[in-house]
Design a protein around this motif. Structure first.
Motif, PDB file in Angstrom:
ATOM      1  N   VAL A 161      48.299  64.395  57.065  1.00  0.00           N
ATOM      2  CA  VAL A 161      47.025  63.890  56.362  1.00  0.00           C
ATOM      3  C   VAL A 161      46.084  63.671  57.528  1.00  0.00           C
ATOM      4  CG1 VAL A 161      45.862  62.036  55.220  1.00  0.00           C
ATOM      5  CG2 VAL A 161      47.942  63.274  54.251  1.00  0.00           C
ATOM      6  N   ILE A 162      44.890  64.247  57.665  1.00  0.00           N
ATOM      7  CA  ILE A 162      44.099  64.324  59.077  1.00  0.00           C
ATOM      8  C   ILE A 162      42.845  63.425  58.887  1.00  0.00           C
ATOM      9  CG2 ILE A 162      44.810  66.574  59.397  1.00  0.00           C
ATOM     10  CD1 ILE A 162      42.407  67.880  58.221  1.00  0.00           C
ATOM     11  N   ASP A 163      42.842  62.731  57.550  1.00  0.00           N
ATOM     12  CA  ASP A 163      41.530  61.570  57.378  1.00  0.00           C
ATOM     13  C   ASP A 163      42.142  60.635  56.767  1.00  0.00           C
ATOM     14  OD1 ASP A 163      40.903  62.107  54.397  1.00  0.00           O
ATOM     15  OD2 ASP A 163      41.363  64.154  55.145  1.00  0.00           O
ATOM     16  N   VAL A 164      41.293  59.541  56.845  1.00  0.00           N
ATOM     17  CA  VAL A 164      41.702  58.137  56.385  1.00  0.00           C
ATOM     18  C   VAL A 164      41.899  58.053  55.034  1.00  0.00           C
ATOM     19  CG1 VAL A 164      41.083  55.665  56.312  1.00  0.00           C
ATOM     20  CG2 VAL A 164      40.643  56.806  58.387  1.00  0.00           C
ATOM     21  N   LEU A 165      41.269  58.501  54.231  1.00  0.00           N
ATOM     22  CA  LEU A 165      41.074  58.524  52.603  1.00  0.00           C
ATOM     23  C   LEU A 165      42.107  59.513  52.192  1.00  0.00           C
ATOM     24  CD1 LEU A 165      37.694  57.682  51.739  1.00  0.00           C
ATOM     25  CD2 LEU A 165      39.308  56.006  51.789  1.00  0.00           C
ATOM     26  N   GLY A 166      42.477  60.575  52.916  1.00  0.00           N
ATOM     27  CA  GLY A 166      43.107  61.719  52.390  1.00  0.00           C
ATOM     28  C   GLY A 166      44.474  61.036  51.652  1.00  0.00           C
ATOM     29  N   GLY A 167      45.161  60.209  52.187  1.00  0.00           N
ATOM     30  CA  GLY A 167      46.535  59.880  51.222  1.00  0.00           C
ATOM     31  C   GLY A 167      45.941  59.650  49.943  1.00  0.00           C
ATOM     32  N   ALA A 168      45.158  58.475  50.086  1.00  0.00           N
ATOM     33  CA  ALA A 168      44.775  57.792  48.794  1.00  0.00           C
ATOM     34  C   ALA A 168      44.450  58.771  47.857  1.00  0.00           C
ATOM     35  CB  ALA A 168      43.936  56.579  48.899  1.00  0.00           C
ATOM     36  N   LEU A 169      43.369  59.741  48.156  1.00  0.00           N
ATOM     37  CA  LEU A 169      42.974  60.611  47.331  1.00  0.00           C
ATOM     38  C   LEU A 169      43.948  61.723  46.800  1.00  0.00           C
ATOM     39  CD1 LEU A 169      39.393  61.499  48.986  1.00  0.00           C
ATOM     40  CD2 LEU A 169      39.885  60.154  47.078  1.00  0.00           C
TER      41      LEU A 169
END
Length: 287
Positions: free
Chosen positions: A66-74
């Protein structure tokens, strides 16, 4: 029922359906940590460790990047929503059915139930085969990168790839069912299907080659072979249906008639009177 009443009924049914989807999404969101996430990652984690950018965990599981902060949650929300729609499908499909059934005849209800059951089963079968083919397709595609190349898949790319493959298989397995429905309503005859059998098989293979996201021969054949079998089953069902239709038309004296040809009288002793009836002369023309 008035138009406002129909709209109010539709609003209530949509609200109830969305409520069940929300419950299914919440269950899937909780289930994600209980094994759903591992189930989705399993085809990728089953690859050789030297072909993956991130090392395996001690329990044999692996991670996606995951390369962005919100990627995992989305990603988790996206998977939870899709799985929630599937889990709640019996409930929201019932809402659709309850809204439509008051306007259907008894025979139409029976055919509707059979169509929904068959289409759901075929979609599930296609998705299951796609999941089986996923690991082989990934192994082939990642292996084409050659030695000295490590492929680190991001969670967004991998999940999008998995969903597109599952949907492609599921939707493609609906095509034979559509051919069978067209035969049942009299649009597509068994004779036409039988004469076009070779073209159907050829176009099925071409369709599988274009629709599979992996573009590898293993996945293409895994899609094309069951589709050809399903098309053959649809052709044989069309043969049975056309025979029954021909017998019924022969018993009713309708065999051999064109669609625009008038049917013969049931009672030969009292043939149809084709004499045009007289029209009353308009009042302003009477003398």
């Amino acid at each position: 029922m008035s138009l406002i009443g129909h709209l109010r009924e539709l609003r209530n049914r949509i609200g109830i359906a969305l409520f069940f989807v929300l419950i299914g999404t919440a269950v899937a969101f909780w289930w994600y940590e209980q094994g759903l996430g591992q189930f989705i990652r399993a085809p990728y984690c089953g690859l050789a460790s030297d072909t993956r950018g991130l090392p395996s965990q001690p329990d044999g599981d692996c991670d996606l990047l995951v390369i962005d902060v919100l990627g995992g949650a989305l990603i988790r929300l996206k998977i939870s929503f899709i799985v929630g729609v599937v889990l709640s499908s019996p409930f929201w499909l019932y809402q659709v059915w309850a809204f439509l059934t008051p306007g259907l005849k008894k025979s139409e209800k029976r055919y509707g139930v059979a169509f929904v059951a068959a289409s759901s089963s075929l979609f599930a079968l296609g998705a299951a085969l796609a999941y089986i083919a996923l690991s082989k397709g990934l192994e082939l595609l990642i292996g084409l990168a050659g030695d000295g190349v490590t492929v680190a898949l991001t969670a967004q790319e991998y999940i999008g790839f998995v969903i597109s493959l599952l949907v492609a298989f599921g939707v493609s397995f609906e095509l034979p069912l559509i051919a069978m429905v067209l035969n049942l309503i009299g649009v597509l005859s068994y004779e036409t299907l039988s004469k076009s059998r070779r073209w159907i098989y050829f176009l099925t293979i071409v369709f599988a080659a274009f629709i599979t996201p992996t573009q590898d021969p293993f996945t293409m054949l895994l899609m094309a072979a069951p589709m050809c079998v399903l098309f053959e089953i649809a052709i044989q069902i069309a043969r049975f249906v056309d025979k029954r239709r021909a017998k019924r038309e022969a018993a009713e004296g309708l065999a051999g008639l064109d669609d625009d040809e008038a049917s013969p009288s049931i009672d030969a002793a009292s043939p149809l009177d084709t004499t045009p009836s007289s029209l009353d002369e308009p009042a302003h023309l009477q003398r």
